[in-house]
Design an enzyme around this catalytic site. Structure first.
Site, short mmCIF file in Angstrom:
data_model
loop_
_atom_site.label_atom_id
_atom_site.label_comp_id
_atom_site.label_asym_id
_atom_site.label_seq_id
_atom_site.Cartn_x
_atom_site.Cartn_y
_atom_site.Cartn_z
N THR A 72 46.67 39.20 44.13
CA THR A 72 45.94 37.94 43.97
C THR A 72 46.11 37.05 45.20
O THR A 72 45.13 36.48 45.71
CB THR A 72 46.43 37.21 42.70
N ASN A 151 38.71 48.12 38.70
CA ASN A 151 39.89 48.24 37.85
C ASN A 151 39.56 48.56 36.40
O ASN A 151 40.41 49.04 35.67
CB ASN A 151 40.73 46.95 37.91
N CYS A 325 44.28 41.36 32.22
CA CYS A 325 44.14 39.92 32.34
C CYS A 325 43.23 39.35 31.27
O CYS A 325 43.27 38.17 30.96
CB CYS A 325 43.57 39.57 33.71
C1 LIG Z 1 45.80 44.17 39.63
C2 LIG Z 1 44.60 43.83 40.45
C3 LIG Z 1 44.56 42.66 41.24
C4 LIG Z 1 45.66 41.62 41.20
O1 LIG Z 1 46.84 42.08 41.78
P1 LIG Z 1 48.24 41.33 41.41
O2 LIG Z 1 49.23 41.92 42.34
O3 LIG Z 1 48.51 41.69 39.98
O4 LIG Z 1 48.02 39.89 41.63
C5 LIG Z 1 43.45 42.44 42.02
N1 LIG Z 1 42.44 43.32 42.06
C6 LIG Z 1 42.42 44.46 41.33
C7 LIG Z 1 41.28 45.39 41.44
C8 LIG Z 1 43.50 44.74 40.50
O5 LIG Z 1 43.49 45.85 39.77
#
Ligand SMILES: *Cc1c(COP(=O)(O)O)cnc(C)c1O
Length: 384
Positions: A72, A151, A325
């Protein structure tokens, strides 16, 4: 019977070798990397080595690697950093409708602050059309941000082709590669991107650790003000154990890729075939071929995600409704809406994401239990 974890897209366990590699840096080697004495130099050397390792794994130079607090933060840094460094009074951003919220919400935040935003649609498989990117570029465009791998549904975007279009137009491109790194080969030069974000906890590294790759010469602003760490781009005393863990995990994941990706792909295909055979009214979402090797995302007619996931959880199977999330949300995810899954089918969505711990026996048990669960839930809703 043991529990079965099929939510590796949400997070992964830290590999024992990674835990071992991090261990000295909590106590014995505790110096501040900015200190000039021996304690500090020892910590600095560990950070430098980790940076070299990460750079090598991604095909980058060491001075193009910046450590952050996670995916993030890397994404926020890339997008806000480029926009805030641009001289356009109303800079234009291009992204896609199926990005992670870290990207979409950052873009929308900037839009509220005066930026222009184009959110490109995707096709039914979740693909962005590179020609649509070309068509959306204006003289004000400063950045295109399109994810490498989705994701939720696992679709892989043609980033190299999109990057070529951006380069021709003189526009910077960032890619959210958080789901891709460790699952497919990721080389920043082959992709041709200017900025790339990754997150250690998605590849068996520690949570709260990320990396931003920024091609040398890319203009971007820091988000934080403070010390001169990370060449002034990310001030704050370095998380030395986290940095060592990130590099160790990435090195290991890249090394395992050739064997693990194929093993996991075979298990995933076994899961898809098993579910398609034994559960009628199930559709696989995402691109049938251009998808992450560990992702299987289904919409199941006549059941609710919530009931399905609770039921699977009672049987010790950990899956997800889509993205961790968003769990608890009643609306179908923005990704399923963007690929046009009918509301009725989208309500019964489940994502299985596989990883290192999974075995064929587990997959077979999941297929059986999943089929039983869907049948039982459908029976309940018919008799209700
Ligand atoms: C998990 C994820 C994030 C966020 O990463 P964090 O380290 O949890 O903040 C951003 N983009 C994608 C595609 C993700 O799967």
């Amino acid at each position: 019977m043991g529990r079965i974890y099929l939510d590796y897209a949400a997070t992964t366990p830290v590999d024992p070798q990674v835990v071992e590699a991090m261990r000295p840096y909590w106590g014995d080697v505790f110096g501040n990397p900015s200190s000039a004495h021996a304690f500090g130099r020892e910590a600095r050397a560990a950070v430098d080595t980790a940076r070299d390792t990460v750079a090598r794994c991604l095909g980058a130079r060491s001075d193009e690697i910046f450590f952050t607090s996670g995916g993030t933060e890397s994404i926020n840094l890339a997008i806000r950093g480029v926009v805030e460094a641009s001289e356009h009074p109303s800079p234009h951003l291009i992204t896609s409708a199926i990005e992670h919220h870290a990207v979409l919400d950052t873009c929308r935040y900037l839009e509220r602050r005066g930026a222009q935003l184009t959110v490109l649609p995707v096709d039914a498989n979740g693909l962005v059309d590179p020609e649509a990117v070309r068509g959306a570029i204006t003289p004000q465009t400063v950045l295109v941000s399109i994810m490498l791998a989705n994701n939720e549904i696992g679709t892989l975007q043609p980033i190299a082709e999109i990057a070529r279009i951006c380069r021709e137009a003189g526009v910077l491109i960032h890619t959210d590669a958080v789901q891709a790194v460790g699952s497919i080969p990721v080389d920043v030069r082959e992709l041709g991107v200017d900025l790339l974000s990754l997150s250690a906890h998605k590849f068996y590294g520690p949570k709260g650790m990320g990396v931003l790759y920024a091609r040398k010469g890319t203009r971007w602003q820091p988000l934080f003000r403070g010390g001169g760490q990370e060449r002034g781009h990310r001030p704050g005393t370095e998380n030395v154990p986290g940095i060592v863990g990130t590099a160790t995990a990435l090195d290991q994941a890249v090394g395992l890729l050739s064997t693990e990706a194929e093993r996991i792909r075979a298990l995933r295909d076994r899961l898809i075939a098993g579910i398609e055979f034994s559960v009628p009214g199930c559709r696989l979402n995402g691109h049938p071929l251009q998808r992450l090797p560990n992702n299987a995302h289904f919409s199941v007619e006549g059941v609710e995600s919530e009931a399905l996931l609770v039921s699977l959880d009672l049987h010790g199977i950990a899956a997800s409704g889509g993205s961790a999330c968003m769990s608890g949300a009643l609306e179908p995810s923005h990704v399923l809406q963007a690929i046009g899954v009918p509301m009725e089918a989208a309500r019964g969505s489940v994502r299985f994401s596989l990883g290192r711990g999974n075995t064929a026996e587990e997959i077979d048990r999941v297929i059986t239990l999943f089929a039983e669960t869907v049948e039982r839930l459908r029976g309940l809703s018919r008799s209700a």
